[in-house]
Design a protein around this motif. Structure first.
Motif, PDB file in Angstrom:
ATOM      1  N   VAL A 124      -1.196 -23.787 -39.551  1.00 51.09           N
ATOM      2  CA  VAL A 124      -0.447 -23.641 -38.299  1.00 51.09           C
ATOM      3  C   VAL A 124       0.922 -24.304 -38.301  1.00 51.09           C
ATOM      4  O   VAL A 124       1.859 -23.826 -37.655  1.00 51.09           O
ATOM      5  N   THR A 125       1.058 -25.424 -39.012  1.00 53.86           N
ATOM      6  CA  THR A 125       2.346 -26.108 -39.042  1.00 53.86           C
ATOM      7  C   THR A 125       2.354 -27.095 -40.199  1.00 53.86           C
ATOM      8  O   THR A 125       1.428 -27.116 -41.018  1.00 53.86           O
ATOM      9  N   ASN A 126       3.415 -27.903 -40.265  1.00 51.82           N
ATOM     10  CA  ASN A 126       3.503 -28.953 -41.268  1.00 51.82           C
ATOM     11  C   ASN A 126       3.781 -30.262 -40.532  1.00 51.82           C
ATOM     12  O   ASN A 126       4.707 -30.340 -39.719  1.00 51.82           O
ATOM     13  N   ASP A 127       2.969 -31.267 -40.777  1.00 50.87           N
ATOM     14  CA  ASP A 127       3.053 -32.535 -40.049  1.00 50.87           C
ATOM     15  C   ASP A 127       4.230 -33.372 -40.547  1.00 50.87           C
ATOM     16  O   ASP A 127       4.074 -34.286 -41.348  1.00 50.87           O
ATOM     17  N   CYS A 128       5.424 -33.025 -40.073  1.00 49.21           N
ATOM     18  CA  CYS A 128       6.630 -33.738 -40.485  1.00 49.21           C
ATOM     19  C   CYS A 128       7.605 -33.784 -39.317  1.00 49.21           C
ATOM     20  O   CYS A 128       7.409 -33.125 -38.298  1.00 49.21           O
ATOM     21  N   CYS A 179      -8.790 -26.949 -29.772  1.00 46.70           N
ATOM     22  CA  CYS A 179      -8.796 -26.520 -31.182  1.00 46.70           C
ATOM     23  C   CYS A 179      -8.293 -27.686 -32.028  1.00 46.70           C
ATOM     24  O   CYS A 179      -7.090 -27.754 -32.343  1.00 46.70           O
ATOM     25  N   PRO A 180      -9.167 -28.636 -32.383  1.00 45.84           N
ATOM     26  CA  PRO A 180      -8.734 -29.804 -33.163  1.00 45.84           C
ATOM     27  C   PRO A 180      -8.186 -29.404 -34.518  1.00 45.84           C
ATOM     28  O   PRO A 180      -8.624 -28.400 -35.110  1.00 45.84           O
ATOM     29  N   VAL A 181      -7.209 -30.185 -35.003  1.00 46.74           N
ATOM     30  CA  VAL A 181      -6.562 -29.864 -36.278  1.00 46.74           C
ATOM     31  C   VAL A 181      -6.688 -31.028 -37.255  1.00 46.74           C
ATOM     32  O   VAL A 181      -7.016 -32.151 -36.866  1.00 46.74           O
ATOM     33  N   LYS A 182      -6.409 -30.741 -38.512  1.00 49.54           N
ATOM     34  CA  LYS A 182      -6.449 -31.754 -39.575  1.00 49.54           C
ATOM     35  C   LYS A 182      -5.269 -31.536 -40.502  1.00 49.54           C
ATOM     36  O   LYS A 182      -4.726 -30.430 -40.592  1.00 49.54           O
ATOM     37  N   THR A 183      -4.856 -32.612 -41.171  1.00 51.01           N
ATOM     38  CA  THR A 183      -3.727 -32.539 -42.098  1.00 51.01           C
ATOM     39  C   THR A 183      -4.227 -32.674 -43.525  1.00 51.01           C
ATOM     40  O   THR A 183      -5.012 -33.581 -43.838  1.00 51.01           O
ATOM     41  N   GLU A 184      -3.777 -31.774 -44.396  1.00 49.73           N
ATOM     42  CA  GLU A 184      -4.196 -31.769 -45.795  1.00 49.73           C
ATOM     43  C   GLU A 184      -2.994 -32.030 -46.706  1.00 49.73           C
ATOM     44  O   GLU A 184      -1.912 -32.395 -46.251  1.00 49.73           O
ATOM     45  N   ARG A 185      -3.204 -31.849 -47.993  1.00 49.29           N
ATOM     46  CA  ARG A 185      -2.171 -32.107 -48.995  1.00 49.29           C
ATOM     47  C   ARG A 185      -0.878 -31.372 -48.666  1.00 49.29           C
ATOM     48  O   ARG A 185      -0.893 -30.227 -48.247  1.00 49.29           O
ATOM     49  N   GLY A 186       0.240 -32.062 -48.861  1.00 47.65           N
ATOM     50  CA  GLY A 186       1.529 -31.481 -48.550  1.00 47.65           C
ATOM     51  C   GLY A 186       1.806 -31.436 -47.062  1.00 47.65           C
ATOM     52  O   GLY A 186       2.679 -30.686 -46.609  1.00 47.65           O
ATOM     53  N   ARG A 199       0.173 -30.099 -44.837  1.00 42.97           N
ATOM     54  CA  ARG A 199      -0.203 -28.818 -44.225  1.00 42.97           C
ATOM     55  C   ARG A 199      -1.274 -29.048 -43.172  1.00 42.97           C
ATOM     56  O   ARG A 199      -2.250 -29.750 -43.408  1.00 42.97           O
ATOM     57  N   VAL A 200      -1.100 -28.418 -42.010  1.00 45.09           N
ATOM     58  CA  VAL A 200      -2.005 -28.611 -40.889  1.00 45.09           C
ATOM     59  C   VAL A 200      -2.865 -27.356 -40.676  1.00 45.09           C
ATOM     60  O   VAL A 200      -2.329 -26.239 -40.631  1.00 45.09           O
ATOM     61  N   PHE A 201      -4.179 -27.564 -40.549  1.00 43.20           N
ATOM     62  CA  PHE A 201      -5.140 -26.475 -40.347  1.00 43.20           C
ATOM     63  C   PHE A 201      -6.059 -26.820 -39.180  1.00 43.20           C
ATOM     64  O   PHE A 201      -6.266 -27.995 -38.873  1.00 43.20           O
ATOM     65  N   PRO A 202      -6.661 -25.814 -38.543  1.00 42.95           N
ATOM     66  CA  PRO A 202      -7.716 -26.128 -37.569  1.00 42.95           C
ATOM     67  C   PRO A 202      -8.899 -26.751 -38.310  1.00 42.95           C
ATOM     68  O   PRO A 202      -9.190 -26.370 -39.452  1.00 42.95           O
ATOM     69  N   VAL A 203      -9.558 -27.703 -37.684  1.00 50.46           N
ATOM     70  CA  VAL A 203     -10.704 -28.368 -38.317  1.00 50.46           C
ATOM     71  C   VAL A 203     -11.769 -27.350 -38.707  1.00 50.46           C
ATOM     72  O   VAL A 203     -12.428 -27.467 -39.738  1.00 50.46           O
ATOM     73  N   SER A 204     -11.918 -26.322 -37.901  1.00 47.60           N
ATOM     74  CA  SER A 204     -12.927 -25.285 -38.171  1.00 47.60           C
ATOM     75  C   SER A 204     -12.574 -24.426 -39.369  1.00 47.60           C
ATOM     76  O   SER A 204     -13.426 -23.709 -39.894  1.00 47.60           O
ATOM     77  N   GLU A 205     -11.288 -24.480 -39.784  1.00 53.33           N
ATOM     78  CA  GLU A 205     -10.760 -23.644 -40.857  1.00 53.33           C
ATOM     79  C   GLU A 205     -10.868 -22.151 -40.535  1.00 53.33           C
ATOM     80  O   GLU A 205     -10.976 -21.312 -41.418  1.00 53.33           O
ATOM     81  N   LYS A 206     -10.809 -21.843 -39.239  1.00 50.75           N
ATOM     82  CA  LYS A 206     -10.865 -20.452 -38.794  1.00 50.75           C
ATOM     83  C   LYS A 206      -9.603 -20.112 -38.008  1.00 50.75           C
ATOM     84  O   LYS A 206      -9.355 -20.691 -36.950  1.00 50.75           O
ATOM     85  N   ALA A 207      -8.821 -19.175 -38.528  1.00 48.19           N
ATOM     86  CA  ALA A 207      -7.601 -18.764 -37.840  1.00 48.19           C
ATOM     87  C   ALA A 207      -7.919 -18.203 -36.467  1.00 48.19           C
ATOM     88  O   ALA A 207      -7.128 -18.341 -35.525  1.00 48.19           O
ATOM     89  N   SER A 208      -9.074 -17.595 -36.332  1.00 51.00           N
ATOM     90  CA  SER A 208      -9.459 -16.990 -35.047  1.00 51.00           C
ATOM     91  C   SER A 208      -9.548 -18.035 -33.936  1.00 51.00           C
ATOM     92  O   SER A 208      -9.317 -17.714 -32.764  1.00 51.00           O
ATOM     93  N   ASP A 209      -9.859 -19.284 -34.298  1.00 51.13           N
ATOM     94  CA  ASP A 209      -9.954 -20.334 -33.273  1.00 51.13           C
ATOM     95  C   ASP A 209      -8.582 -20.667 -32.688  1.00 51.13           C
ATOM     96  O   ASP A 209      -8.467 -21.030 -31.516  1.00 51.13           O
ATOM     97  N   VAL A 210      -7.542 -20.566 -33.516  1.00 56.74           N
ATOM     98  CA  VAL A 210      -6.179 -20.818 -33.045  1.00 56.74           C
ATOM     99  C   VAL A 210      -5.784 -19.733 -32.043  1.00 56.74           C
ATOM    100  O   VAL A 210      -5.320 -20.030 -30.930  1.00 56.74           O
ATOM    101  N   THR A 211      -5.977 -18.492 -32.411  1.00 52.22           N
ATOM    102  CA  THR A 211      -5.627 -17.378 -31.525  1.00 52.22           C
ATOM    103  C   THR A 211      -6.451 -17.414 -30.243  1.00 52.22           C
ATOM    104  O   THR A 211      -5.927 -17.191 -29.142  1.00 52.22           O
ATOM    105  N   ARG A 212      -7.729 -17.722 -30.394  1.00 55.41           N
ATOM    106  CA  ARG A 212      -8.615 -17.755 -29.223  1.00 55.41           C
ATOM    107  C   ARG A 212      -8.166 -18.828 -28.224  1.00 55.41           C
ATOM    108  O   ARG A 212      -8.152 -18.599 -27.010  1.00 55.41           O
TER     109      ARG A 212
END
Length: 409
Positions: free
Chosen positions: A50-54, A91-98, A100-113
């Protein structure tokens, strides 16, 4: 009450509709697909980066085309704001390598929903399967839109957020470019960026399926370094792809293949001198064993065979018979393996479209057209693009939100 029409239910359109409704406008969101956020569903391989944590300042260093245009948009809605919004919407999110920010569920559908649920709460009227024929204006002012079935919808402002021309199956077919061109805007041709590269070299395509990690890629035009980075890449049946390659492609979108030179450092952790010392040591330990055994100690077996061919080394030659010329050729190729590039994959396969509406004709503080009052442009329609890592989606969110806020004021 001001009536605002948003065309396009992707990342930019969703945020535009949301912000305009929050500001008190009556909002109609037109989407020609059967559901919202169709392109969001495929981002991040379905996980949705979804975004980049910077910070906004750091963010702009990863924008390849027209980074300064985004100053106001990123200050109005920074990556941290997007993360906070999703958390607030459940829709809780998490930050990974680089970063990069993703929904914790790792489902794009949760972001849209989550975003769609908020639109409903705010009273946004959503019209699916609604295709627009034209954006209408008179005397330099927006009057509304006309649908393909002939129905005319009047509006005080129109926000065009229909995306670029990549992944046309998601609805990004370039309609917005056509409407904006008809309204007098300068629209640069759509070019593929963040796109796999093709190669006519037989040895490249023969390595299909081979993935390399911790290699250093450098892209040059003449003596000028356009891009250099450590990371991962993949050989394919048509050429090369992977994070390093996609990012490098962003710097060659407007260049011909013969204008650039792409090289790989297969052993970035070793200097040329250290690499030569290692080869000498491996050769001494191998003695009369085949030279192929030494090469397999340096590279994956398939790449080892390719390196032997490229350096004109005999695979079954005793290791102890490796000449100085052969050794130096091996060092040189390992530290600077040139991959011949013939072009890119089709625009339809690009992650992002380079080109679009000239940013000189858009007010960066509002996203409003400088040519047509009440016309706003957001997302991939703008001639702005960035590297991989969540940056392009955030550009859509930020410009969409700023357009929605400005249109409602």
């Amino acid at each position: 009450m001001k009536h605002i029409i948003v065309i396009g239910g992707g990342a930019a359109g969703l945020l535009a509709a949301m912000e305009a409704a929050k500001a008190g406008a009556r909002v109609t969101l037109l989407e020609k697909n059967e559901k919202l956020g169709k392109k969001i569903y495929i981002t991040g391989k379905g996980r949705c980066n979804v975004t980049n944590d910077c910070t906004p300042e750091s963010f702009r260093t990863n924008v390849v085309k027209n980074p300064r245009f985004l100053f106001s948009a990123l200050n109005a809605f920074a990556p941290a704001d997007m993360m906070a919004l999703l958390e607030k919407l459940g829709c809780p999110v998490k930050t990974e390598r680089g970063n990069r920010v993703f929904p914790v569920s790792e489902k794009a559908s949760d972001v849209t929903r989550a975003l769609e649920k908020e639109l409903h709460r705010l009273g946004v009227r959503i019209q699916l399967n609604s295709s627009v024929r034209s954006v209408d204006a008179a005397d330099g002012c927006i009057t509304g839109v006309t649908l393909t079935d002939g129905q005319r919808l009047p509006a005080d402002a129109v926000i065009v957020a229909t995306g670029g021309m990549s992944y046309p199956t998601t609805g990004s077919t370039g309609d917005g470019f056509q409407w904006l061109r008809q309204l007098g805007h300068t629209v640069y041709p759509g070019l593929p960026t963040l796109i796999p590269l093709t190669s006519d070299a037989a040895w490249v395509t023969a390595l299909q399926g081979l993935s390399l990690r911790n290699v250093h890629l450098t892209l040059q035009a003449g003596k000028k370094k356009l891009y250099t980075e450590l990371g991962e890449m993949l050989f394919t049946h048509f050429g090369i792809t992977g994070p390093l390659v996609l990012s490098a492609s962003a710097y060659m979108a407007e260049l011909a293949p013969d204008e650039v030179r792409l090289t790989l450092d297969l052993k970035p952790g070793l200097t040329a001198e250290q690499l030569e010392a290692r080869i000498l040591r491996d050769v001494a330990e191998a003695g009369k064993k085949q030279l192929g055994t030494v090469l397999c100690g340096l590279f994956p077996s398939r790449l080892a065979e390719t390196m032997a061919q490229l350096c004109a080394l005999g695979w079954t030659t005793p290791a102890c018979e490796l000449t100085r010329e052969g050794r130096m050729a091996l060092v040189e190729r390992t530290k600077a393996l040139q991959i011949p590039i013939s072009g890119t994959r089709p625009l339809s396969e690009a992650v992002v479209t380079r080109g679009g509406v000239s940013v000189k004709e858009i007010n960066p503080a509002t996203m409003e057209s400088k040519l047509i009052s009440g016309l706003f442009v957001a997302g991939e329609l703008l001639d702005v693009d960035a590297l991989t890592g969540g940056y392009n989606l955030q550009i859509a969110f930020s410009t969409g939100l700023l357009a929605g806020r400005s249109a409602a004021q």
